[in-house]
Design an enzyme around this catalytic site. Structure first.
Site, PDB file in Angstrom:
ATOM      1  N   PHE A 216       0.795  -1.244  -0.085  1.00  0.00           N
ATOM      2  CA  PHE A 216       0.232  -0.120   0.067  1.00  0.00           C
ATOM      3  C   PHE A 216       0.841   1.363   0.138  1.00  0.00           C
ATOM      4  O   PHE A 216       0.786   2.083   0.549  1.00  0.00           O
ATOM      5  CB  PHE A 216      -0.819  -0.097   1.212  1.00  0.00           C
ATOM      6  CG  PHE A 216      -1.913  -1.090   1.254  1.00  0.00           C
ATOM      7  CD1 PHE A 216      -3.155  -1.417   0.359  1.00  0.00           C
ATOM      8  CD2 PHE A 216      -1.391  -2.330   2.166  1.00  0.00           C
ATOM      9  CE1 PHE A 216      -3.720  -2.424   0.285  1.00  0.00           C
ATOM     10  CE2 PHE A 216      -2.179  -3.365   2.326  1.00  0.00           C
ATOM     11  CZ  PHE A 216      -3.550  -3.680   1.292  1.00  0.00           C
TER      12      PHE A 216
ATOM     13  N   GLU B  65       3.890   6.365  -4.237  1.00  0.00           N
ATOM     14  CA  GLU B  65       5.002   6.876  -4.448  1.00  0.00           C
ATOM     15  C   GLU B  65       5.129   8.360  -3.952  1.00  0.00           C
ATOM     16  O   GLU B  65       4.067   9.055  -3.921  1.00  0.00           O
ATOM     17  CB  GLU B  65       4.849   6.900  -6.434  1.00  0.00           C
ATOM     18  CG  GLU B  65       5.189   5.498  -6.926  1.00  0.00           C
ATOM     19  CD  GLU B  65       5.178   5.850  -8.360  1.00  0.00           C
ATOM     20  OE1 GLU B  65       5.277   6.826  -9.015  1.00  0.00           O
ATOM     21  OE2 GLU B  65       4.669   4.692  -9.095  1.00  0.00           O
TER      22      GLU B  65
ATOM     23  N   PHE C 206      -8.151  12.066  -0.042  1.00  0.00           N
ATOM     24  CA  PHE C 206      -8.472  11.636  -1.548  1.00  0.00           C
ATOM     25  C   PHE C 206      -9.724  12.202  -1.842  1.00  0.00           C
ATOM     26  O   PHE C 206     -10.735  11.548  -2.517  1.00  0.00           O
ATOM     27  CB  PHE C 206      -8.659  10.047  -1.774  1.00  0.00           C
ATOM     28  CG  PHE C 206      -7.075   9.545  -1.919  1.00  0.00           C
ATOM     29  CD1 PHE C 206      -6.283   9.464  -0.682  1.00  0.00           C
ATOM     30  CD2 PHE C 206      -6.668   9.060  -2.901  1.00  0.00           C
ATOM     31  CE1 PHE C 206      -5.051   9.028  -0.883  1.00  0.00           C
ATOM     32  CE2 PHE C 206      -5.145   8.834  -3.098  1.00  0.00           C
ATOM     33  CZ  PHE C 206      -4.539   8.652  -2.081  1.00  0.00           C
TER      34      PHE C 206
ATOM     35  N   ALA D  69     -10.136  17.673  -5.536  1.00  0.00           N
ATOM     36  CA  ALA D  69     -10.823  17.653  -6.871  1.00  0.00           C
ATOM     37  C   ALA D  69      -9.557  18.154  -8.034  1.00  0.00           C
ATOM     38  O   ALA D  69      -8.707  18.952  -7.487  1.00  0.00           O
ATOM     39  CB  ALA D  69     -12.019  18.704  -7.048  1.00  0.00           C
ATOM     40  N   GLY D  70      -9.708  17.867  -9.024  1.00  0.00           N
ATOM     41  CA  GLY D  70      -8.597  18.406 -10.094  1.00  0.00           C
ATOM     42  C   GLY D  70      -8.812  17.741 -11.559  1.00  0.00           C
ATOM     43  O   GLY D  70      -9.935  17.521 -12.050  1.00  0.00           O
TER      44      GLY D  70
ATOM     45  N   CYS E 269      -0.874   2.766 -10.788  1.00  0.00           N
ATOM     46  CA  CYS E 269      -1.525   1.800 -10.098  1.00  0.00           C
ATOM     47  C   CYS E 269      -3.172   2.154 -10.264  1.00  0.00           C
ATOM     48  O   CYS E 269      -3.791   1.243 -10.831  1.00  0.00           O
ATOM     49  CB  CYS E 269      -1.423   2.010  -8.547  1.00  0.00           C
ATOM     50  SG  CYS E 269       0.551   1.813  -8.244  1.00  0.00           S
TER      51      CYS E 269
ATOM     52  N   LYS F 199      -4.382   1.486 -13.871  1.00  0.00           N
ATOM     53  CA  LYS F 199      -4.427  -0.243 -14.388  1.00  0.00           C
ATOM     54  C   LYS F 199      -5.278  -0.808 -13.354  1.00  0.00           C
ATOM     55  O   LYS F 199      -6.098  -1.995 -13.748  1.00  0.00           O
ATOM     56  CB  LYS F 199      -3.010  -0.445 -14.010  1.00  0.00           C
ATOM     57  CG  LYS F 199      -2.617  -1.864 -14.256  1.00  0.00           C
ATOM     58  CD  LYS F 199      -1.081  -2.132 -14.438  1.00  0.00           C
ATOM     59  CE  LYS F 199      -0.536  -1.668 -13.079  1.00  0.00           C
ATOM     60  NZ  LYS F 199      -0.294  -2.940 -12.306  1.00  0.00           N
TER      61      LYS F 199
ATOM     62  N   ARG G 275       3.748   7.899 -15.820  1.00  0.00           N
ATOM     63  CA  ARG G 275       2.923   6.677 -16.249  1.00  0.00           C
ATOM     64  C   ARG G 275       1.589   7.425 -15.978  1.00  0.00           C
ATOM     65  O   ARG G 275       1.205   7.577 -14.932  1.00  0.00           O
ATOM     66  CB  ARG G 275       3.087   5.300 -15.459  1.00  0.00           C
ATOM     67  CG  ARG G 275       4.434   4.904 -16.223  1.00  0.00           C
ATOM     68  CD  ARG G 275       4.502   3.463 -15.413  1.00  0.00           C
ATOM     69  NE  ARG G 275       5.220   3.688 -14.307  1.00  0.00           N
ATOM     70  CZ  ARG G 275       5.620   2.852 -13.106  1.00  0.00           C
ATOM     71  NH1 ARG G 275       5.377   1.610 -13.771  1.00  0.00           N
ATOM     72  NH2 ARG G 275       5.966   3.230 -12.027  1.00  0.00           N
TER      73      ARG G 275
END
Ligand code: UGA
Length: 438
Positions: free
Chosen positions: A156, A159, A253, A256-257, A264, A267, A331
């Site tokens: 968990f 990055e 989390f 907004a954006g 992760c 995918k 990515r």
């Protein structure tokens, strides 16, 4: 002190191996990429992760951490082998398990005594059984006396804060058909004093996907609310704050954006939806989460067009390229879609990122100009876009920026700035889900 082998030196493998070495274990990190391993031996890291270089160096010098390309060297003496290889996205959205399968067969060829094989890569539900099958068949074929257990131990780590996340986990999840093996892996994590959940293989694998899916869902949820806030003149940042104080909701989390990116969420949400479809289910919520996420990028480009009239032949500066701050990872970065769309529509794009310039050069369209700092990036621009909320962009001399630009138009894709302040500076300022200042 345990003897650990970690296969794969990407974000997950390198952070996991290094942090276990830092806890006093003997760790060998293995990768089939010889250039990566040679670099690591010289202290050159294949990724940018704050704080990691120092811990790698310290443990390498102390002899607790070593690097190799050789399964013969790494596997026989290891009590624990972590598989942390990539699971890229297959064409249909399923996870490509080629690297996991290769690692499992290589491990099997070199196993000796009893070993616990731990799956850390994010793998579809059922992969623990697949790994066990591969190793089992190989051992039987070679009439080997070696024995093994498989444990699923999803990661968990985020990055940019991976070390902190390893050292202070919210929980450790372990799935296995062999409870004793799971308990032995739990012992490795004991110094971190985290809650431990021991369950079966498939449940552990599902915990990983479901965790990423709910986080991605929260982001798409708040982006949908942001759309409504824009239409109804409310402020999504304050809405999220007001919601977040409710302990049942929490504040995280809900920023907004321009949506989620990275290696992760995109995918994993897609792979989970694929698994549902394979089981003849209709994953409506996950499909909507993905749609909303893509729309967030598209809506942002529409906002730029509405603000400038047309983007053709307009000079557009872009601050921030990485999929989020504190990483050079590009990515699934929202910047790639947004910049590609703008270039296709004839915009002249100049970009700057504090760390991701090198990785960005490989994925951005050739026509883009790379600038040496945020000021050069704003020079002569008809508009500047903020796409990654790096700290560096909080501290800029905005009067200077305004003076350099053709027109003071700022589109903030991460709600980094305060509309009132931008108003005082006379910027034509647009953000996501908050009233514009003109
Ligand atoms: C994510 C999870 O947070 C980790 O727990 C998990 O281990 C990891 O995936 C993984 O599966 O390996 P990561 O992709 O590193 O970690 O990054 P996050 O910090 O979760 O951000 C993902 C994306 O969501 C970024 O593009 C970020 O800008 C975006 N985001 C995040 C938002 O748009 N809004 C938010 O409120 C939070």
């Amino acid at each position: 002190m345990s003897s650990i082998c970690v296969i794969g030196t990407g974000y997950v493998g390198l952070v996991t191996g290094t942090c276990f070495a830092d806890l006093g274990n003997e760790v060998t990190c293995l990768d089939i990429d010889a250039a990566k391993i040679e670099g690591l031996k010289k202290g050159i890291l294949p990724i940018y992760e704050p704080g990691l270089e120092e811990i790698v160096r310290r443990n390498y010098e102390a002899g607790r951490l070593c690097f190799t390309t050789s399964y013969t060297e790494a596997v026989p003496n290891a009590e624990f082998i972590f598989i942390a290889v990539g699971t890229p996205q297959g064409e249909d959205g399923s996870a490509d398990l080629t690297y996991v399968e290769q690692a499992a067969s290589q491990i099997a060829k070199h196993l000796a005594g009893h070993t616990i094989i731990i799956n850390k890569s994010t793998v579809p539900i059922g992969t623990g059984d697949l790994v066990a099958g591969i190793v089992d068949r190989s051992l039987n074929g070679n009439r080997s006396t070696a024995t093994f257990s498989v444990v699923s131990n999803p990661e968990f780590l985020k990055e940019g804060s991976a070390i902190q996340d390893f050292q202070h986990p919210d929980r450790v999840v372990l799935g296995s058909t062999n409870r004793q093996a799971a308990e032995q892996v739990a012992e490795l994590y004991a110094p971190l004093s985290a809650p431990v959940i021991i369950t079966d293989l498939r449940t552990a694998e599902m915990i990983k996907y479901a965790s990423n899916a709910i986080l991605a869902t929260r982001i798409s949820f708040i982006n949908e609310i942001a759309q409504m806030c824009e239409a109804l003149s409310a402020d999504v940042k304050v809405v999220a704050e007001g919601m977040g104080y409710d302990k049942r909701i929490g504040p995280q989390f809900l920023q907004a954006g321009i949506g989620y990116g990275g290696s992760c969420f995109p995918k994993d949400v897609k792979a989970l939806a694929h698994m549902a479809e394979q089981s003849n289910l209709h994953p409506q919520l996950l499909l909507a989460v993905m749609d909303i996420n893509y729309d967030a990028r598209r809506f942002f480009v529409q906002k730029i067009e509405r603000t400038l009239g047309s983007v053709a032949n307009r000079v557009i500066g872009v601050w921030g390229l990485a999929f989020k701050p504190n990483t050079d990872d590009m990515r699934e970065a929202a910047s790639v879609d947004i910049i590609s769309l703008l270039v296709r529509k004839g915009a002249i794009v100049q970009v700057y990122d504090p760390v991701a310039m090198k990785t960005a050069q490989r994925v951005l369209p050739g026509a883009v100009t790379f600038c040496k700092d945020p000021y050069e990036c704003a020079d002569n621009a008809d508009a500047v876009l903020l796409l990654t909320e790096w700290n560096e962009f909080k501290q800029l001399d905005m009067e200077r920026v305004k003076g350099l630009m053709k027109k003071p138009v700022l589109l903030d894709g991460r709600n980094l700035y305060e509309p009132a302040e931008m108003g005082k500076l006379n910027f034509n300022y647009h953000s996501v889900g908050r009233p514009a200042v003109k």
